[in-house]
Enzyme design. Structure first.
Site, short mmCIF file in Angstrom:
data_model
loop_
_atom_site.label_atom_id
_atom_site.label_comp_id
_atom_site.label_asym_id
_atom_site.label_seq_id
_atom_site.Cartn_x
_atom_site.Cartn_y
_atom_site.Cartn_z
N ASP A 126 31.95 35.00 36.36
CA ASP A 126 31.98 34.86 34.90
C ASP A 126 30.73 34.15 34.38
OD1 ASP A 126 34.04 35.97 33.37
OD2 ASP A 126 35.47 34.42 33.94
N GLN A 153 41.11 33.95 34.01
CA GLN A 153 41.11 34.50 32.65
C GLN A 153 41.43 33.40 31.63
OE1 GLN A 153 40.26 37.71 31.99
NE2 GLN A 153 40.47 37.35 29.80
N LYS A 165 39.72 45.22 34.02
CA LYS A 165 38.85 44.79 35.11
C LYS A 165 39.33 45.41 36.43
CE LYS A 165 37.68 40.69 32.49
NZ LYS A 165 38.00 39.30 32.14
#
Ligand code: GUN
Length: 308
Positions: free
Chosen positions: A119, A96, A52
């Site tokens: 997300d 995460q 990312k």
């Protein structure tokens, strides 16, 4: 059989995002910024977060990674989330997953401001997406939809079988494919571990999305001639290479590919699309915050960025 080349399409979309960032910078604005919170040192999570960061560099975004110890308390992690929610220089951020067991992951997700939830995991974004309102759509489902769109795969009226009912992939992609939209308008069957007659159901499918995380689950005898197969699996299996593992999809590629009209490879299919979708969501967060989503039409396919 045509390979759905996620690497190539992701590179095209990245170039489009980079052009948009260049336009922003040229007009005196700052670059969008994505932050990632990484708790502990899970190898796969480290790799995802590094990918990312790399993608951010490639499109001209700023990025920051908060590396926190596995023993961090839930309260301290919530405080980190609160500080990112309040940081005007951060347009969007992710925490995460998975998180250590002593932390309630859902509580953390629900603490993220929906406007920064790139997300698309917050219930506000999930709920808005389900009823077709503008929302952050989570990256893997959004990437799959983009891949289908870029290859101009007809979905309207097709039978689509989604295997796997995770909140991150199966459920949202099944919902998106059933929406009155293009791509969309599918008749969707969502299969899972308790499904009976999986093979018979799959044999009815024009489109199969395999997202259950069991290597090589989908075999050749489960797929009909001409089907479109999207493989979301990325299980690490031991291999005699430098890394000690390779990524294995949910599809037995050698058996399934010859029957397909289109199929994604692993790696190089859905994976790169997932990362680029996160970049799209970050750009969208930036543009929404700066009022631009209401004002502009985009000259490239992410013009839909402010509508979905
Ligand atoms: N872990 C595996 N996939 C994801 C993802 O898309 N987002 C986050 N935050 N964690 C993940």
């Amino acid at each position: 059989m045509v390979l759905l080349d996620g690497k190539k399409i992701a590179a095209e979309i990245k170039a489009e995002i980079a052009a948009e960032v260049a336009r922003l910078l040229a007009s005196g604005k700052r670059a969008p910024q994505l932050a990632a919170v990484l708790v502990g040192n899970d190898g796969a999570s480290e790799t995802y977060v590094s990918s990312k960061e790399k993608a951010c560099r490639e499109v001209g975004f700023l990025s920051q990674v908060w590396r926190l110890p596995a023993a961090i308390s839930e309260a301290d992690l919530l405080a980190t989330v609160a500080s990112l929610n309040a940081d005007d220089a951060v347009d969007g951020f992710i925490v995460q997953l998975p998180l250590p067991e002593h932390i309630d992951g859902q509580k953390i997700i629900e603490a993220i401001a929906p406007a920064k939830d790139v997300d698309g995991f917050h219930p506000v974004n999930v709920g808005r997406m389900v009823i077709g309102l503008p929302a952050f759509v989570s990256a893997t489902p959004a990437g799959i939809m983009d891949l289908l769109e870029r290859y101009q795969i007809e979905t309207s009226g097709k039978n689509c079988v989604v295997i796997g009912r995770s909140n991150i992939v199966g459920r949202p992609v099944a919902n998106l494919l059933s929406q009155k939209a293009a791509p969309g308008d599918c008749t969707v069957t969502l299969c899972h571990s308790r499904t009976k007659n999986m093979k018979e159901i799959c044999l009815q499918a024009d489109i199969i999305i395999a997202a259950l995380g069991i290597p090589e689950f989908l075999r050749g005898d489960m797929v009909r001639e001409g089907a479109v197969v999207v493989d979301v699996g990325i299980t690490r299996v031991p291999a005699a290479n430098e890394r000690g593992f390779r990524l294995q999809g949910d599809v037995k590629f050698g058996e399934v590919a010859p029957k397909c009209s289109y199929i994604t490879p692993v790696p190089g299919g859905v994976g790169p699309m997932t990362i680029v979708s996160l970049m799209k969501n970050t750009l969208k967060a930036y543009l929404m915050e700066n009022g631009e989503c209401l004002l502009r039409h985009f000259p490239f396919s992410i013009k839909k960025i402010c509508e979905i």
